[in-house]
Scaffold this motif. Structure first.
Motif, mmCIF file in Angstrom:
data_model
loop_
_atom_site.group_PDB
_atom_site.id
_atom_site.type_symbol
_atom_site.label_atom_id
_atom_site.label_comp_id
_atom_site.label_asym_id
_atom_site.label_seq_id
_atom_site.Cartn_x
_atom_site.Cartn_y
_atom_site.Cartn_z
ATOM 1 N N LEU A 74 0.823 -1.200 0.000
ATOM 2 C CA LEU A 74 0.000 0.000 0.000
ATOM 3 C C LEU A 74 0.860 1.255 0.000
ATOM 4 C CD1 LEU A 74 -1.686 -2.370 1.357
ATOM 5 C CD2 LEU A 74 -3.070 -0.559 2.335
ATOM 6 N N THR A 75 0.419 2.238 -0.771
ATOM 7 C CA THR A 75 1.016 3.570 -0.719
ATOM 8 C C THR A 75 -0.112 4.556 -0.494
ATOM 9 O OG1 THR A 75 0.942 3.772 -3.131
ATOM 10 C CG2 THR A 75 3.024 3.018 -2.157
ATOM 11 N N PHE A 76 0.246 5.712 -0.003
ATOM 12 C CA PHE A 76 -0.754 6.688 0.408
ATOM 13 C C PHE A 76 -0.402 8.086 -0.093
ATOM 14 C CE2 PHE A 76 -0.198 3.384 3.576
ATOM 15 C CZ PHE A 76 -1.485 2.900 3.714
ATOM 16 N N VAL A 77 -1.431 8.861 -0.348
ATOM 17 C CA VAL A 77 -1.296 10.299 -0.541
ATOM 18 C C VAL A 77 -2.324 10.938 0.368
ATOM 19 C CG1 VAL A 77 -0.363 10.257 -2.888
ATOM 20 C CG2 VAL A 77 -2.829 10.289 -2.556
ATOM 21 N N GLY A 78 -2.044 12.144 0.795
ATOM 22 C CA GLY A 78 -2.981 12.787 1.704
ATOM 23 C C GLY A 78 -2.652 14.241 1.918
ATOM 24 N N ASP A 79 -3.542 14.878 2.657
ATOM 25 C CA ASP A 79 -3.389 16.304 2.938
ATOM 26 C C ASP A 79 -4.274 16.670 4.113
ATOM 27 O OD1 ASP A 79 -2.485 18.888 2.695
ATOM 28 O OD2 ASP A 79 -3.568 19.331 0.843
ATOM 29 N N SER A 80 -4.037 17.839 4.643
ATOM 30 C CA SER A 80 -4.867 18.408 5.697
ATOM 31 C C SER A 80 -4.882 19.912 5.537
ATOM 32 C CB SER A 80 -4.318 18.052 7.082
ATOM 33 O OG SER A 80 -5.079 18.701 8.088
ATOM 34 N N ASP A 81 -5.929 20.520 6.069
ATOM 35 C CA ASP A 81 -6.002 21.975 6.043
ATOM 36 C C ASP A 81 -5.258 22.603 7.222
ATOM 37 O OD1 ASP A 81 -7.770 21.206 8.044
ATOM 38 O OD2 ASP A 81 -9.385 22.543 7.400
ATOM 39 N N ALA A 82 -4.700 21.782 8.106
ATOM 40 C CA ALA A 82 -3.947 22.283 9.262
ATOM 41 C C ALA A 82 -2.477 21.884 9.106
ATOM 42 C CB ALA A 82 -4.518 21.702 10.550
ATOM 43 N N HIS A 83 -1.577 22.834 9.287
ATOM 44 C CA HIS A 83 -0.149 22.587 9.069
ATOM 45 C C HIS A 83 0.400 21.459 9.937
ATOM 46 C CE1 HIS A 83 0.295 25.892 6.346
ATOM 47 N NE2 HIS A 83 -0.196 26.751 7.232
ATOM 48 N N ILE A 84 0.080 21.469 11.226
ATOM 49 C CA ILE A 84 0.622 20.445 12.119
ATOM 50 C C ILE A 84 0.059 19.078 11.751
ATOM 51 C CG2 ILE A 84 -1.075 20.724 13.977
ATOM 52 C CD1 ILE A 84 2.616 20.266 14.681
ATOM 53 N N VAL A 85 -1.209 19.020 11.368
ATOM 54 C CA VAL A 85 -1.830 17.745 11.006
ATOM 55 C C VAL A 85 -1.235 17.229 9.701
ATOM 56 C CG1 VAL A 85 -4.007 16.575 10.459
ATOM 57 C CG2 VAL A 85 -3.929 18.295 12.279
ATOM 58 N N ARG A 86 -0.952 18.124 8.785
ATOM 59 C CA ARG A 86 -0.285 17.715 7.539
ATOM 60 C C ARG A 86 1.061 17.068 7.872
ATOM 61 N NH1 ARG A 86 -0.394 18.974 1.887
ATOM 62 N NH2 ARG A 86 1.705 19.286 1.111
ATOM 63 N N GLY A 87 1.755 17.599 8.854
ATOM 64 C CA GLY A 87 3.012 16.991 9.304
ATOM 65 C C GLY A 87 2.794 15.624 9.933
ATOM 66 N N LEU A 88 1.712 15.465 10.670
ATOM 67 C CA LEU A 88 1.389 14.163 11.259
ATOM 68 C C LEU A 88 1.080 13.149 10.159
ATOM 69 C CD1 LEU A 88 -0.801 15.297 14.292
ATOM 70 C CD2 LEU A 88 1.607 14.603 14.316
ATOM 71 N N VAL A 89 0.418 13.610 9.100
ATOM 72 C CA VAL A 89 0.160 12.750 7.937
ATOM 73 C C VAL A 89 1.500 12.274 7.363
ATOM 74 C CG1 VAL A 89 -0.710 12.725 5.552
ATOM 75 C CG2 VAL A 89 -2.097 13.752 7.372
ATOM 76 N N ALA A 90 2.449 13.176 7.243
ATOM 77 C CA ALA A 90 3.771 12.820 6.707
ATOM 78 C C ALA A 90 4.454 11.779 7.591
ATOM 79 C CB ALA A 90 4.641 14.068 6.573
ATOM 80 N N ILE A 91 4.328 11.914 8.902
ATOM 81 C CA ILE A 91 4.920 10.933 9.817
ATOM 82 C C ILE A 91 4.272 9.565 9.607
ATOM 83 C CG2 ILE A 91 5.117 10.259 12.253
ATOM 84 C CD1 ILE A 91 5.545 13.288 12.856
ATOM 85 N N LEU A 92 2.945 9.549 9.470
ATOM 86 C CA LEU A 92 2.262 8.269 9.228
ATOM 87 C C LEU A 92 2.711 7.640 7.913
ATOM 88 C CD1 LEU A 92 -1.350 8.986 10.498
ATOM 89 C CD2 LEU A 92 0.478 7.698 11.640
ATOM 90 N N PHE A 93 2.903 8.456 6.898
ATOM 91 C CA PHE A 93 3.375 7.920 5.618
ATOM 92 C C PHE A 93 4.775 7.331 5.770
ATOM 93 C CE2 PHE A 93 0.571 10.793 2.730
ATOM 94 C CZ PHE A 93 -0.556 10.170 3.230
ATOM 95 N N ALA A 94 5.619 7.968 6.587
ATOM 96 C CA ALA A 94 6.963 7.435 6.832
ATOM 97 C C ALA A 94 6.879 6.072 7.519
ATOM 98 C CB ALA A 94 7.779 8.414 7.674
ATOM 99 N N ILE A 95 5.872 5.875 8.340
ATOM 100 C CA ILE A 95 5.699 4.607 9.049
ATOM 101 C C ILE A 95 5.107 3.540 8.126
ATOM 102 C CG2 ILE A 95 4.422 3.435 10.904
ATOM 103 C CD1 ILE A 95 4.542 6.138 12.445
ATOM 104 N N TYR A 96 4.083 3.907 7.349
ATOM 105 C CA TYR A 96 3.260 2.912 6.668
ATOM 106 C C TYR A 96 3.427 2.800 5.154
ATOM 107 C CZ TYR A 96 0.515 2.602 10.983
ATOM 108 O OH TYR A 96 0.103 2.407 12.265
ATOM 109 N N SER A 97 3.692 3.879 4.456
ATOM 110 C CA SER A 97 3.619 3.841 2.997
ATOM 111 C C SER A 97 4.709 2.962 2.401
ATOM 112 C CB SER A 97 3.704 5.253 2.413
ATOM 113 O OG SER A 97 3.220 5.253 1.081
#
Length: 149
Positions: A74-97
């Motif tokens: 699995l690979t993922f793409v994503g986004d958020s309207d909040a800067h800190i949450v967008r960073g949390l998305v990036a951390i999750l991608f580093a873990i899972y993608s």
């Protein structure tokens, strides 16, 4: 690995090492925001009710691609309207993608994220949203594994 997902994102191990170098939580927050800026822009056509993560106060979209070459990866793409949450998305991608469905399901998200000590510094709403994103990723991995038979 899907280059649209991981373009300039460091590995989780690198993120953890960087976190340990940054002693001040304001610096760590800035670092998380910088990680979010490294995410590829999410195409507008992927900002749908199907990709929107429920349980997040901020708007968050996660889109999963399953690469079924024998074992579903699995690979993922994503986004958020909040800067800190967008960073949390990036951390999750580093873990899972880029991992297989089984590898994703083997990750203890609470323990892994706990290594960053984020829960101690995120609001309860952000922590709940982070876990909603993890639940969504795990759910997609379970579906991919079931579809693979």
């Amino acid at each position: 690995m899907d280059t649209a997902t991981k373009t300039d994102l460091p590995s989780f191990g690198d993120i953890l090492a960087d976190f340990e170098l940054l002693e001040d939580w304001e610096d760590r927050y800035r670092y998380v925001i910088e990680l979010g800026k490294k995410l590829e822009p999410l195409p507008d056509e992927l900002r749908t009710s199907e990709t929107k993560v429920q349980g997040c106060v901020s708007q968050v979209w996660l889109s999963t691609t399953v690469h079924p070459d024998g074992v579903p990866r699995l690979t993922f793409v994503g986004d958020s309207d909040a800067h800190i949450v967008r960073g949390l998305v990036a951390i999750l991608f580093a873990i899972y993608s880029g991992k297989t469905a089984d590898e994703i399901l083997d990750v203890d998200a609470v323990a892994t994220l706990g290594e960053l000590h984020l829960n101690e510094h995120l609001t309860p709403q952000r922590s709940n949203g982070l876990m909603a994103m993890v639940t969504r990723i795990r759910g997609d991995a379970e579906k991919a594994r079931a579809a693979a038979g």
